[in-house]
Design an enzyme around this catalytic site. Structure first.
Site, PDB file in Angstrom:
ATOM      1  N   GLU A 131       0.841  -1.208   0.000  1.00 12.90           N
ATOM      2  CA  GLU A 131       0.000   0.000   0.000  1.00 12.90           C
ATOM      3  C   GLU A 131       0.871   1.252   0.000  1.00 12.90           C
ATOM      4  O   GLU A 131       2.048   1.195   0.382  1.00 12.90           O
ATOM      5  CB  GLU A 131      -0.873   0.003   1.275  1.00 12.90           C
ATOM      6  CG  GLU A 131      -2.343  -0.220   1.029  1.00 12.90           C
ATOM      7  CD  GLU A 131      -3.055   0.937   0.347  1.00 12.90           C
ATOM      8  OE1 GLU A 131      -2.471   1.621  -0.510  1.00 12.90           O
ATOM      9  OE2 GLU A 131      -4.230   1.140   0.662  1.00 12.90           O
ATOM     10  N   ASP A 132       0.275   2.378  -0.392  1.00 11.94           N
ATOM     11  CA  ASP A 132       1.008   3.641  -0.351  1.00 11.94           C
ATOM     12  C   ASP A 132       1.015   4.244   1.050  1.00 11.94           C
ATOM     13  O   ASP A 132       2.040   4.622   1.579  1.00 11.94           O
ATOM     14  CB  ASP A 132       0.429   4.649  -1.368  1.00 11.94           C
ATOM     15  CG  ASP A 132      -1.088   4.812  -1.242  1.00 11.94           C
ATOM     16  OD1 ASP A 132      -1.730   4.102  -0.435  1.00 11.94           O
ATOM     17  OD2 ASP A 132      -1.649   5.659  -1.962  1.00 11.94           O
ATOM     18  N   ASP A 135      -4.004   5.450   6.533  1.00 15.11           N
ATOM     19  CA  ASP A 135      -4.516   6.677   7.149  1.00 15.11           C
ATOM     20  C   ASP A 135      -5.482   6.264   8.269  1.00 15.11           C
ATOM     21  O   ASP A 135      -5.063   5.918   9.365  1.00 15.11           O
ATOM     22  CB  ASP A 135      -5.183   7.488   6.031  1.00 15.11           C
ATOM     23  CG  ASP A 135      -5.711   8.833   6.468  1.00 15.11           C
ATOM     24  OD1 ASP A 135      -5.628   9.154   7.655  1.00 15.11           O
ATOM     25  OD2 ASP A 135      -6.236   9.570   5.616  1.00 15.11           O
ATOM     26  N   PHE A 185      -1.879  16.303   4.076  1.00 17.43           N
ATOM     27  CA  PHE A 185      -2.255  15.706   2.798  1.00 17.43           C
ATOM     28  C   PHE A 185      -0.999  15.604   1.932  1.00 17.43           C
ATOM     29  O   PHE A 185      -0.441  16.612   1.507  1.00 17.43           O
ATOM     30  CB  PHE A 185      -3.343  16.511   2.096  1.00 17.43           C
ATOM     31  CG  PHE A 185      -3.824  15.806   0.870  1.00 17.43           C
ATOM     32  CD1 PHE A 185      -4.587  14.656   0.968  1.00 17.43           C
ATOM     33  CD2 PHE A 185      -3.482  16.267  -0.394  1.00 17.43           C
ATOM     34  CE1 PHE A 185      -5.001  13.966  -0.156  1.00 17.43           C
ATOM     35  CE2 PHE A 185      -3.896  15.595  -1.531  1.00 17.43           C
ATOM     36  CZ  PHE A 185      -4.662  14.444  -1.408  1.00 17.43           C
ATOM     37  N   ARG A 198       1.113  11.890  -9.306  1.00 16.89           N
ATOM     38  CA  ARG A 198       1.588  10.558  -8.909  1.00 16.89           C
ATOM     39  C   ARG A 198       3.009  10.337  -9.418  1.00 16.89           C
ATOM     40  O   ARG A 198       3.749   9.530  -8.881  1.00 16.89           O
ATOM     41  CB  ARG A 198       0.689   9.472  -9.512  1.00 16.89           C
ATOM     42  CG  ARG A 198      -0.730   9.462  -8.955  1.00 16.89           C
ATOM     43  CD  ARG A 198      -1.435   8.190  -9.404  1.00 16.89           C
ATOM     44  NE  ARG A 198      -2.878   8.281  -9.296  1.00 16.89           N
ATOM     45  CZ  ARG A 198      -3.558   8.038  -8.179  1.00 16.89           C
ATOM     46  NH1 ARG A 198      -2.925   7.726  -7.089  1.00 16.89           N
ATOM     47  NH2 ARG A 198      -4.872   8.132  -8.161  1.00 16.89           N
TER      48      ARG A 198
HETATM   49  P1  5GP Z   1      -7.442   4.792   4.748  1.00 19.57           P
HETATM   50  O1  5GP Z   1      -8.464   3.792   4.321  1.00 19.57           O
HETATM   51  O2  5GP Z   1      -6.324   4.201   5.555  1.00 19.57           O
HETATM   52  O3  5GP Z   1      -8.085   5.968   5.481  1.00 19.57           O
HETATM   53  O4  5GP Z   1      -6.863   5.462   3.473  1.00 19.57           O
HETATM   54  C1  5GP Z   1      -6.099   4.774   2.587  1.00 19.57           C
HETATM   55  C2  5GP Z   1      -6.060   5.465   1.233  1.00 19.57           C
HETATM   56  O5  5GP Z   1      -6.403   6.861   1.297  1.00 19.57           O
HETATM   57  C3  5GP Z   1      -4.664   5.421   0.716  1.00 19.57           C
HETATM   58  O6  5GP Z   1      -4.415   4.219   0.036  1.00 19.57           O
HETATM   59  C4  5GP Z   1      -4.613   6.651  -0.171  1.00 19.57           C
HETATM   60  O7  5GP Z   1      -5.103   6.312  -1.458  1.00 19.57           O
HETATM   61  C5  5GP Z   1      -5.563   7.630   0.470  1.00 19.57           C
HETATM   62  N1  5GP Z   1      -4.813   8.612   1.293  1.00 19.57           N
HETATM   63  C6  5GP Z   1      -4.689   8.642   2.636  1.00 19.57           C
HETATM   64  N2  5GP Z   1      -3.930   9.677   3.033  1.00 19.57           N
HETATM   65  C7  5GP Z   1      -3.546  10.320   1.901  1.00 19.57           C
HETATM   66  C8  5GP Z   1      -2.728  11.481   1.653  1.00 19.57           C
HETATM   67  O8  5GP Z   1      -2.176  12.137   2.537  1.00 19.57           O
HETATM   68  N3  5GP Z   1      -2.573  11.828   0.337  1.00 19.57           N
HETATM   69  C9  5GP Z   1      -3.140  11.150  -0.680  1.00 19.57           C
HETATM   70  N4  5GP Z   1      -2.908  11.584  -1.915  1.00 19.57           N
HETATM   71  N5  5GP Z   1      -3.926  10.053  -0.481  1.00 19.57           N
HETATM   72  C10 5GP Z   1      -4.113   9.644   0.804  1.00 19.57           C
END
Ligand code: 5GP
Length: 211
Positions: A131-132, A135, A185, A198
């Site tokens: 995963e990237d 959050d 962000f 990206r």
């Molecule tokens: P989660 O389900 O953990 O809240 O969010 C996961 C997804 O939200 C990540 O895979 C990503 O695509 C997006 N995301 C969360 N934080 C960021 C951020 O700071 N920047 C960007 N561009 N995407 C984020």
């Protein structure tokens, strides 16, 4: 709209339509170019690549010569996954799934949308999710639950380049992560802003007021 067979009337309409679209596009691009000037660098290309090598060393030690199925979560993890697997030495297959939770904005919708989650038979396999960023953790939780419900894997490990521990609501932790980050962000190296950026080789952030 260079459709040769169309009648002149339709053609005129198409041309004016193109002009309007182009104007809207340019306006949007100007706004985005201005935003990127305000981007503050958080992790340089060198820092990212060095950390990826360290993560790969840990994984090479853990898996040895055991086969691994690396599952890249599109679109955000594409850069990280591609760079990481180049340093992995075991027999490895790559799979790609597409999930989304941001809908183009700068905060999660709170719902995980499984756009494409078709996977091969992972029973008895070592599965490494790439995963990237984690959050809230909803995406990670969704994916881990999905794998648990559908397969009896040999092992399931979750690897994220970035970990926003501070915003976590779901009860999940990454087995491997590159960097812990604050609640900002982030943009670049796979992470997008409205689909853009990206392709940056580094990761930066924009203050919320500048978005
Ligand atoms: P989660 O389900 O953990 O809240 O969010 C996961 C997804 O939200 C990540 O895979 C990503 O695509 C997006 N995301 C969360 N934080 C960021 C951020 O700071 N920047 C960007 N561009 N995407 C984020």
């Amino acid at each position: 709209w260079s459709y040769l067979g169309c009648r002149s009337g339709i053609k005129r309409k198409s041309e004016s339509c193109t002009k309007n679209n182009t104007r809207a596009k340019i306006k949007k691009e100007v706004r985005l170019v201005m935003d990127i000037n305000k981007l503050k660098i958080l992790f340089t290309e060198e820092q990212i690549q060095n950390r990826i090598k360290e993560l790969a060393d840990e994984m090479n030690n853990f898996y040895g010569n055991d086969e691994v199925y690396a599952i890249c979560v599109l679109k955000g993890a594409v850069m990280f996954a591609v760079d990481l697997v180049k340093h992995l030495n075991m027999p490895l297959k790559m799979e790609f799934i597409t999930l989304s939770s941001y809908n183009g904005g700068t905060s999660t919708s709170g719902k995980v949308n499984a756009v494409d989650i078709s996977l091969p038979d992972l029973n008895g396999k070592n599965v490494l999710i790439i995963e990237d960023i984690v959050d809230t953790g909803l995406t990670a939780k969704f994916l881990l639950d999905f794998l648990n419900c559908n397969f009896h894997t040999k092992s399931t490990k979750f690897c994220s380049l970035l970990d926003k521990k501070i915003t976590r609501t779901a009860d999940v932790d990454a087995d491997y992560y590159g960097f812990e980050v604050d609640d900002k962000f982030l943009i670049g190296y796979g992470l997008d802003y409205d689909g853009y950026y990206r392709n940056l080789r580094y990761i930066g952030y924009v203050d919320k007021d500048d978005l």
